[in-house]
Scaffold this motif. Structure first.
Motif, PDB file in Angstrom:
ATOM      1  N   VAL A 176      12.505  55.703  42.321  1.00  0.00           N
ATOM      2  CA  VAL A 176      13.679  56.058  41.522  1.00  0.00           C
ATOM      3  C   VAL A 176      13.313  57.126  40.488  1.00  0.00           C
ATOM      4  O   VAL A 176      14.110  58.025  40.191  1.00  0.00           O
ATOM      5  N   LYS A 177      12.084  57.058  39.969  1.00  0.00           N
ATOM      6  CA  LYS A 177      11.623  58.054  39.004  1.00  0.00           C
ATOM      7  C   LYS A 177      11.565  59.456  39.610  1.00  0.00           C
ATOM      8  O   LYS A 177      11.620  60.456  38.898  1.00  0.00           O
ATOM      9  N   LEU A 204      16.248  57.052  62.589  1.00  0.00           N
ATOM     10  CA  LEU A 204      15.508  56.577  61.421  1.00  0.00           C
ATOM     11  C   LEU A 204      15.888  57.396  60.192  1.00  0.00           C
ATOM     12  O   LEU A 204      16.145  56.855  59.115  1.00  0.00           O
ATOM     13  N   TRP A 205      15.928  58.710  60.347  1.00  0.00           N
ATOM     14  CA  TRP A 205      16.304  59.599  59.248  1.00  0.00           C
ATOM     15  C   TRP A 205      17.728  59.305  58.780  1.00  0.00           C
ATOM     16  O   TRP A 205      18.024  59.315  57.578  1.00  0.00           O
ATOM     17  N   HIS A 252      14.880  56.614  51.678  1.00  0.00           N
ATOM     18  CA  HIS A 252      13.760  57.507  51.392  1.00  0.00           C
ATOM     19  C   HIS A 252      12.541  57.152  52.240  1.00  0.00           C
ATOM     20  O   HIS A 252      11.897  58.026  52.830  1.00  0.00           O
ATOM     21  N   GLU A 253      12.233  55.872  52.317  1.00  0.00           N
ATOM     22  CA  GLU A 253      11.064  55.436  53.082  1.00  0.00           C
ATOM     23  C   GLU A 253      11.223  55.733  54.572  1.00  0.00           C
ATOM     24  O   GLU A 253      10.250  56.074  55.254  1.00  0.00           O
ATOM     25  N   CYS A 254      12.430  55.621  55.081  1.00  0.00           N
ATOM     26  CA  CYS A 254      12.677  55.911  56.490  1.00  0.00           C
ATOM     27  C   CYS A 254      12.515  57.402  56.782  1.00  0.00           C
ATOM     28  O   CYS A 254      12.044  57.791  57.859  1.00  0.00           O
ATOM     29  N   LYS A 255      12.884  58.229  55.824  1.00  0.00           N
ATOM     30  CA  LYS A 255      12.706  59.673  56.001  1.00  0.00           C
ATOM     31  C   LYS A 255      11.217  60.021  56.022  1.00  0.00           C
ATOM     32  O   LYS A 255      10.770  60.862  56.808  1.00  0.00           O
ATOM     33  N   ILE A 256      10.441  59.372  55.149  1.00  0.00           N
ATOM     34  CA  ILE A 256       8.994  59.593  55.154  1.00  0.00           C
ATOM     35  C   ILE A 256       8.396  59.140  56.481  1.00  0.00           C
ATOM     36  O   ILE A 256       7.571  59.853  57.085  1.00  0.00           O
ATOM     37  N   LEU A 257       8.816  57.982  56.970  1.00  0.00           N
ATOM     38  CA  LEU A 257       8.344  57.487  58.262  1.00  0.00           C
ATOM     39  C   LEU A 257       8.713  58.459  59.377  1.00  0.00           C
ATOM     40  O   LEU A 257       7.908  58.720  60.283  1.00  0.00           O
ATOM     41  N   ALA A 258       9.909  58.998  59.317  1.00  0.00           N
ATOM     42  CA  ALA A 258      10.360  59.945  60.340  1.00  0.00           C
ATOM     43  C   ALA A 258       9.468  61.176  60.367  1.00  0.00           C
ATOM     44  O   ALA A 258       9.073  61.654  61.438  1.00  0.00           O
ATOM     45  N   THR A 312      20.021  53.027  45.456  1.00  0.00           N
ATOM     46  CA  THR A 312      20.620  52.539  46.701  1.00  0.00           C
ATOM     47  C   THR A 312      19.982  53.171  47.942  1.00  0.00           C
ATOM     48  O   THR A 312      20.224  52.726  49.063  1.00  0.00           O
ATOM     49  N   GLU A 313      19.170  54.214  47.744  1.00  0.00           N
ATOM     50  CA  GLU A 313      18.567  54.922  48.876  1.00  0.00           C
ATOM     51  C   GLU A 313      17.072  54.666  49.006  1.00  0.00           C
ATOM     52  O   GLU A 313      16.375  55.366  49.739  1.00  0.00           O
TER      53      GLU A 313
END
Length: 238
Positions: free
Chosen positions: A23-24, A57-58, A63-69, A30-31
């Protein structure tokens, strides 16, 4: 593996500590789920690499799913337009940098993206341009002409006072300087020039880059220069 299984893993490994950290970065609460990068990298190794799965996934928006993608993405599977569409959904420096270093730098048109985005006003596009410049120094052997061209782009487009841009410019300048002795001298000259400009942003970048550039040394067995103050630099100079 299905998307539902990925989300279940993330929920199981989430923590308020990591959620607050994300969040920082500017990501809405929420994302984000709040999962450590180490756990994400472990999961990425087990995930399918298929394009449809990566896109789904994206599309979760997390946010974590985008990094995983990005970690699981095969750059050659995506068109230039598809990658541009991904870029539209990037709203943090960590995802921006990972996407540039892992995916965009592997594309044949990365130089065109640098030249287009370096003049952008949108924060993460501007940062992406300098992240790509920083990545070029380790992606492939740069010619003297290419190094000089990138340094000129830095001089022309570095009067941006946003911290995330300034840090990326300094990073690009320092990475170019590590290429070889001649590149180091050119980068020092560019950094010195920046410190003498009226722009506070350019002064900051020049001073920040010089802190490392002036300490770069050549060590046996390594093609790139490293800081003489780093642990490795001190050990290799013994």
């Amino acid at each position: 593996m299905k998307i539902e299984e990925v989300l279940a893993f993330l929920e199981e490994h989430s923590s308020e500590k990591y959620k607050k950290n994300v969040v920082k970065l500017g990501i809405p609460e929420t994302e984000t789920i709040g999962v450590a990068t180490a756990d994400l990298r472990k999961l990425a190794k087990k995930m399918p690499k298929e394009k449809v799965f990566i896109q789904a996934l994206w599309s979760t928006g997390y946010h974590e799913c985008k990094i995983l993608a990005v970690l699981a993405m095969r750059p050659e599977d995506f068109s230039g337009q598809e990658l541009t569409d991904f870029m539209e959904d990037i709203h943090s420096w960590d995802l921006c940098d990972l996407f540039c270093k892992s995916v965009l730098i592997e594309q044949a048109d990365y130089e065109a993206r640098i030249k287009n985005w370096v003049k952008e006003e949108r924060l993460y596009y501007k940062r992406a341009a300098f992240t790509l410049i920083a990545s070029t120094s380790t992606h492939a052997a740069l010619t003297d002409e290419e190094i000089s061209s990138h340094l000129e782009l830095i001089k022309e487009n570095s009067a941006d006072d946003r911290l995330l841009v300034k840090k990326a410019v300094s990073w690009a300048l320092r990475e170019l300087g590590k290429t070889n002795e001649e590149a180091k001298e050119k980068s020092i000259a560019t950094a010195t020039w920046l410190t003498n400009q009226e722009s506070k942003a350019q002064q900051w970048i020049g001073k920040d880059a010089l802190k490392e550039l002036l300490l770069l040394v050549k060590v046996s067995g390594r093609s790139r220069l490293i800081s003489s103050k780093s642990k490795m630099g001190q050990e290799l100079q013994k």
